[in-house]
Design a protein around this motif. Structure first.
Motif, PDB file in Angstrom:
ATOM      1  N   THR A  79      -2.646  14.113  -1.286  1.00  0.00           N
ATOM      2  CA  THR A  79      -2.477  12.557  -1.217  1.00  0.00           C
ATOM      3  C   THR A  79      -3.889  11.972  -1.766  1.00  0.00           C
ATOM      4  N   SER A  97      -1.578   8.001  -4.619  1.00  0.00           N
ATOM      5  CA  SER A  97      -0.133   8.861  -5.053  1.00  0.00           C
ATOM      6  C   SER A  97      -0.176  10.011  -3.974  1.00  0.00           C
ATOM      7  N   SER A 103       4.081   6.713  -5.027  1.00  0.00           N
ATOM      8  CA  SER A 103       2.923   6.115  -4.984  1.00  0.00           C
ATOM      9  C   SER A 103       3.135   4.517  -4.969  1.00  0.00           C
ATOM     10  N   GLY A 133      -2.974   5.334  -8.867  1.00  0.00           N
ATOM     11  CA  GLY A 133      -1.481   5.346  -8.527  1.00  0.00           C
ATOM     12  C   GLY A 133      -0.731   5.354  -9.681  1.00  0.00           C
TER      13      GLY A 133
END
Length: 609
Positions: A539, A597, A591, A544
């Motif tokens: 993560t 994301s 995302s 994104g």
């Protein structure tokens, strides 16, 4: 209305027998009455003749005398009948049942007139003297050819009628007994006829209800037996036909239910008569509600509806690709008229070419991307070579600098070619995958630690969460480390300074129904079968991925627009996807553009190690 076959057979015969016996009884009653009256008439004539023969010796027939009264009474007592003596002029000489003084002249009586002409006479009439009907028989008494007088014997007709009534009752009773016997016999015969028909009807009803094995054994050699044998033959043929049709229908249903193309059939009124699950899914319709609805209500797309209308009107096949906006699907729509008598039915076939369109897009993008990736180093090499040729070789420091740049570009090209070869070998299955039981920490920790200095140089916080007790996986450790390296390196590359990247590992137990990843935003949702799994998540808080690009980030050379300026070949995630699939695992991304994301890698775990 009589519905029983037995009664429908027996009742006409019963009515016929009843009418015949009633007619016979009436005829016999009349015949018996006539016969009895004729016998009575002969009896009276015989009795009168006997009396006449007995009194021929009487010397004279004197009307004033009383001796004939005695004789009349004497014979009346003997014969139990009325006896009357009449002289030739019609005067009553003797009477057994009345006063002759009160009696008028009898010469005009019918029986006396017949006796006068023919020697004897009979008549049945009302007696004014007695007051009721009587039968008379008169005999002319002759001597020397002349009529001396008449002897008349009479009986009440009521006595004869009583005897006739007794005989008639006997005839009627006999007729009733005969009718009853005939009725019982008719019912028995009708039941014998109707019973096989009833059994055959029961078998037909069983056959109609679906018992295709229902049969009836013929018990007679008559028409009913022939009908039974014919039914058995018909049932055999029908069973074969029904089984054949059922098998063909099952095959057709299986084909329609499992084929990828959508199929609809509309009737001459434009109503949907058949729709398979694929068509319902492609059109976003309910299969049960679609049946019987109009085609426009089911299709809900003006282009498809227009194709159907053109086919309906022209009776010619219509073909046109249609891109469904609401489902992001690309359909090849084929509408064909069905030749079904006078009906204007149509067959609509919806071929889902979305995957082919996507593959075509991927192919074009691949060519575009690889052209873009090759053009930049090739152009740079061309420029460096031209610069060296134009005189830079005479400047050793500049020439060395240009050669270093050329070496860098050649290394980039070499890396790109190696990754392409590696991806090609993985996709074709020629890249060996050496599976062995490996602790998950040996897969995740080494690549993360190798990339930690790079994250620190980019001013990023890289954290790792690995529990102590983790199941092993059957894996090629080196290749799975490459997956983790590619995903973490991608996160470092697209996370701005000051951001953080978190790598986590956890065990995942799936029990009961299949587990579906709710955050899978690719073209297909990820579903895990029940069992033990391990999940690695990376993560970041980076830029994104746009929603339109999530489904394509694992394609070869695919890059989001804002990533064009970054380095790399665009093959890392494609290689990672194929390596994970070679380990029977799943990889997907979730995302939110501008917020970061999360990449998920799920692998099957070993339950024992």
């Amino acid at each position: 209305m009589v519905r029983s076959l037995s009664w429908r057979i027996a009742l006409p015969y019963l009515l016929l027998i009843l009418l015949a016996m009633a007619g016979l009884a009436i005829h016999l009653s009349g015949l018996v009455r006539q016969s009895h009256l004729a016998d009575l008439e002969e009896q009276l004539i015989a009795e009168a003749q006997l009396i006449a023969d007995a009194i021929k010796s009487e010397p004279e027939w004197d009307p004033s005398g009383t001796r004939f009264d005695g004789l009349a009474q004497h014979y009346a007592d003997l014969l139990d009948a009325r006896v009357t003596f009449i002289d030739s002029s019609g005067e009553v000489l003797g009477e057994s049942h009345a006063r002759r003084s009160e009696m008028d002249n009898h010469l005009g009586r019918p029986e006396v007139q017949h006796a006068l002409r023919e020697g004897q006479g009979t008549a049945t009439r009302f007696s004014r003297t007695m007051g009721y009907d009587m039968m008379y028989a008169a005999i002319a008494v002759r001597s020397s050819g002349a009529v001396d007088g008449f002897v008349r014997v009479a009986l009440p007709v009521s006595r004869a009628e009583a005897q006739v009534a007794r005989l008639r009752s006997a005839v009627v009773i006999s007729a009733c007994v005969a009718v009853l016997g005939a009725a019982v016999l008719a019912l028995i015969i009708a039941e014998r006829i109707a019973s096989p028909v009833r059994r055959l009807t029961d078998v037909v009803l069983r056959f109609t209800a679906g018992d295709l094995e229902a049969r009836l054994l013929p018990t007679t050699q008559d028409e009913i037996g022939d009908l039974t044998r014919s039914f058995n033959q018909m049932a055999g043929h029908l069973r074969s036909t029904i089984e054949s049709l059922t098998e063909r229908q099952a095959q057709l249903s299986a084909v329609l239910d499992n084929m990828a193309d959508g199929v609809l059939i509309t009737d001459d009124q434009g109503l949907v008569r058949l729709i398979n699950p694929a068509a319902a899914a492609l059109l976003g319709a309910n299969e049960a509600k679609a049946l019987g609805s109009s085609f426009a209500q089911v299709a809900r797309d003006h282009r498809i509806i227009e194709l159907w209308r053109q086919c309906y009107a022209t009776r010619e096949e219509q073909v046109q690709p249609v891109e469904m906006d609401h489902q992001d699907a690309f359909l090849q729509t084929v509408v064909t008229p069905l030749q079904n008598g006078d009906e204007r039915a149509c067959l609509v076939i919806l071929q889902n070419l979305t995957l082919m369109r996507r593959l075509e897009t991927v192919r074009r993008d691949f060519i575009s991307n690889i052209s873009h990736e090759l053009r930049t180093p090739m152009a740079s090499l061309k420029a460096l070579v031209d610069t060296l040729r134009d005189g830079a070789l005479q400047d050793p420091p500049a020439a060395r600098r240009f050669l270093d740049r050329m070496d860098t570009e050649v290394d980039a090209l070499t890396q790109m070619v190696q990754e392409l070869l590696q991806l090609s070998r993985i996709e074709s299955g020629r890249a060996p995958v050496r599976l062995e039981s490996v602790p998950l920490t040996e897969v995740v920790v080494p690549p993360v630690e190798r990339l930690r200095p790079q994250a620190e140089r980019a001013k990023l916080e890289l954290t790792l969460d690995v529990p102590d007790e983790l199941p092993h996986v059957m894996a090629d450790a080196e290749r799975l480390q490459q997956v983790v390296t590619n995903v973490v390196h991608n996160a470092i590359k697209f996370t701005p300074p000051g951001g953080n990247i978190h790598v986590a590992v956890r065990s995942l137990h799936v029990s009961g129904e299949d587990w579906t990843a709710v955050d899978s935003q690719g073209p297909e949702r990820v579903t895990l079968e029940p069992g033990e799994w391990v999940e690695v998540t990376v993560t970041d808080t980076g830029v994104g991925i746009p929603v339109r690009d999530i489904a394509r980030v694992f394609e070869r050379f695919y890059k989001a627009d804002r990533a064009r300026s970054g380095g790399g070949t665009g093959l890392g995630l494609a290689i990672a996807k194929h390596i994970v699939q070679a380990h029977h695992g799943h990889i997907w991304a979730a995302s939110v553009e501008g917020r970061g994301s999360t990449f998920h890698v799920v692998l099957p775990a070993l339950t024992q190690h």
